[in-house]
Design an enzyme around this catalytic site. Structure first.
Site, mmCIF file in Angstrom:
data_model
loop_
_atom_site.group_PDB
_atom_site.id
_atom_site.type_symbol
_atom_site.label_atom_id
_atom_site.label_comp_id
_atom_site.label_asym_id
_atom_site.label_seq_id
_atom_site.Cartn_x
_atom_site.Cartn_y
_atom_site.Cartn_z
ATOM 1 N N PRO A 2 0.767 -1.245 -0.034
ATOM 2 C CA PRO A 2 0.213 0.004 0.012
ATOM 3 C C PRO A 2 0.915 1.191 -0.038
ATOM 4 O O PRO A 2 1.614 1.370 0.716
ATOM 5 C CB PRO A 2 -0.732 -0.232 1.294
ATOM 6 C CG PRO A 2 -0.654 -1.725 1.449
ATOM 7 C CD PRO A 2 0.356 -2.055 0.941
ATOM 8 N N GLU A 3 0.560 2.220 -1.121
ATOM 9 C CA GLU A 3 1.724 3.497 -1.041
ATOM 10 C C GLU A 3 0.465 4.553 -0.709
ATOM 11 O O GLU A 3 -0.644 4.352 -0.024
ATOM 12 C CB GLU A 3 1.669 3.633 -2.433
ATOM 13 C CG GLU A 3 2.699 2.507 -2.955
ATOM 14 C CD GLU A 3 4.027 2.527 -2.471
ATOM 15 O OE1 GLU A 3 4.480 3.337 -1.583
ATOM 16 O OE2 GLU A 3 4.657 1.206 -2.386
#
Length: 278
Positions: A2-3
Site C-alpha cells: 500500500p502506497e
C-alpha cells in the site's frame, strides 16, 4: 505494498466511522509484526477517545485522548507489504492473519497482515511525534504545496541516479510507489532512465504536476488493488485498470501505439514507452 493513495483511501474510509468514538477494548493475536506490538494495549486504549486520524507518508496516525488524565498519545500504523484495515462487527470471526482488533462498541477495526511486515507502535506525546525515528526521516508530502517544480529541481540537481528510483526515495518525497512513479513519468514524458540531475526546471514543473495528478486520480479511484489491498469496507481499488504503462509490457502505448517496455531498476520492474518518454 500500500502506497500513499491506498493509505489515504483507508484513512478517508475510517474517519467518518471512528473519529470521536470511545474505544471499548483491544485484542492482539501475535506478539509482533515488524516490531513488537505495544504491551498492555487493551489497558492503554480502553475508555480512550479516538480524536483524529491523520496520515504522514504511508503511516496512519491515530491520535488518542487517554482517560482519566486527559493525556494524549498516538498509535503509529504502517500496513507493510500486505496489510489492510477492515471495519467488522464483533460477531465476525478473526481469520488466520487478523492480528489486531480495536473495538469501538459495535464496530471493530481489524488489522490483517499476512506477511507481518507492518507495524503498530505506541507514542506518548511527551515528545514531538515528528521527532520519532520513523517520522523524522520522511521527505515532503507530494500532495502539499511545498512539492512543486522549483522544489523538485533544487533537490534533483544533487542526484545523479536515474529519476525513477530517486522519485521513490521516501527520504526525498513520500508515498510514490512503483505504480505511481511509472505513471507519473509517462504522463510527464520523462524516461525513467534519465539522470535526475539532468532534468530541466521546465520538465520538473511537468513532473511535479504529473505526480500530483497521478496520486489524486489514484485516491479518487480508491487506490490500486494489485495484491492484498482492500478498503475498510472490503471493496477494491481500481486505479490499476487505467494505468497507461504499468504492467502493460508489450502492449501498445496509449500515446504512440508502439510496445511498452519493461526493464529492471533497483530490483523493481519499470514500465515505460521509449518513444514517448525521453
Amino acid at each position: 505494498m500500500p502506497e500513499l493513495p491506498e493509505v489515504e483511501v483507508s484513512r478517508l474510509g475510517l474517519v467518518p466511522e471512528l473519529t470521536g468514538r470511545r474505544i471499548t477494548g483491544a485484542v492482539t493475536r501475535t506478539p509482533k509484526l515488524r516490531y513488537p506490538l505495544p504491551g498492555n494495549l487493551n489497558q492503554r486504549l480502553q475508555g480512550a477517545r479516538l480524536k483524529e486520524i491523520r496520515r504522514r507518508g504511508k503511516y496512519l496516525l491515530f491520535d488518542i485522548d487517554k482517560l482519566p488524565e486527559d493525556n494524549t498519545a498516538t498509535l503509529i500504523l504502517h500496513l507493510g507489504m500486505s496489510g489492510s484495515l477492515r471495519i467488522v462487527t464483533p460477531e465476525t470471526p478473526p481469520q488466520t492473519h487478523d492480528h489486531v482488533d480495536i473495538a469501538f462498541g459495535e464496530k471493530i477495526l481489524r488489522l490483517r497482515d499476512p506477511r507481518r511486515f507492518g507495524a503498530l507502535l505506541w507514542h506518548d506525546d511527551a515528545t514531538p511525534l515528528m521527532a520519532h525515528p520513523l517520522m523524522a526521516v520522511l521527505g515532503v508530502e507530494p500532495l502539499e504545496d511545498i512539492f512543486n517544480g522549483a522544489w523538485l529541481h533544487e533537490y534533483l540537481h544533487k542526484r545523479s541516479g536515474p529519476i525513477k528510483p530517486v522519485l521513490m526515495d521516501s527520504h526525498l518525497v513520500v508515498g510514490i510507489g512503483n505504480i505511481y512513479a511509472a505513471e507519473s513519468l509517462f504522463l510527464s514524458g520523462i524516461s525513467p532512465l534519465r539522470a535526475a540531475q539532468r532534468i530541466s526546471a521546465t520538465r520538473c514543473d511537468l513532473l511535479a504536476d504529473a505526480v500530483k495528478q497521478t496520486l489524486s486520480a489514484a485516491v479518487a479511484s480508491g487506490g490500486s488493488s494489485v495484491r492484498d489491498y482492500v478498503h475498510s469496507d472490503g471493496g477494491a481499488g481500481c486505479f490499476q485498470l487505467q494505468c497507461a504503462v504499468y504492467e502493460r509490457e508489450g502492449q501498445a502505448c496509449v500515446g504512440c501505439g508502439k510496445p511498452v517496455r519493461r526493464i529492471r531498476q533497483a530490483g523493481r520492474s519499470t514500465f515505460y514507452c521509449p518513444h514517448c518518454q525521453k
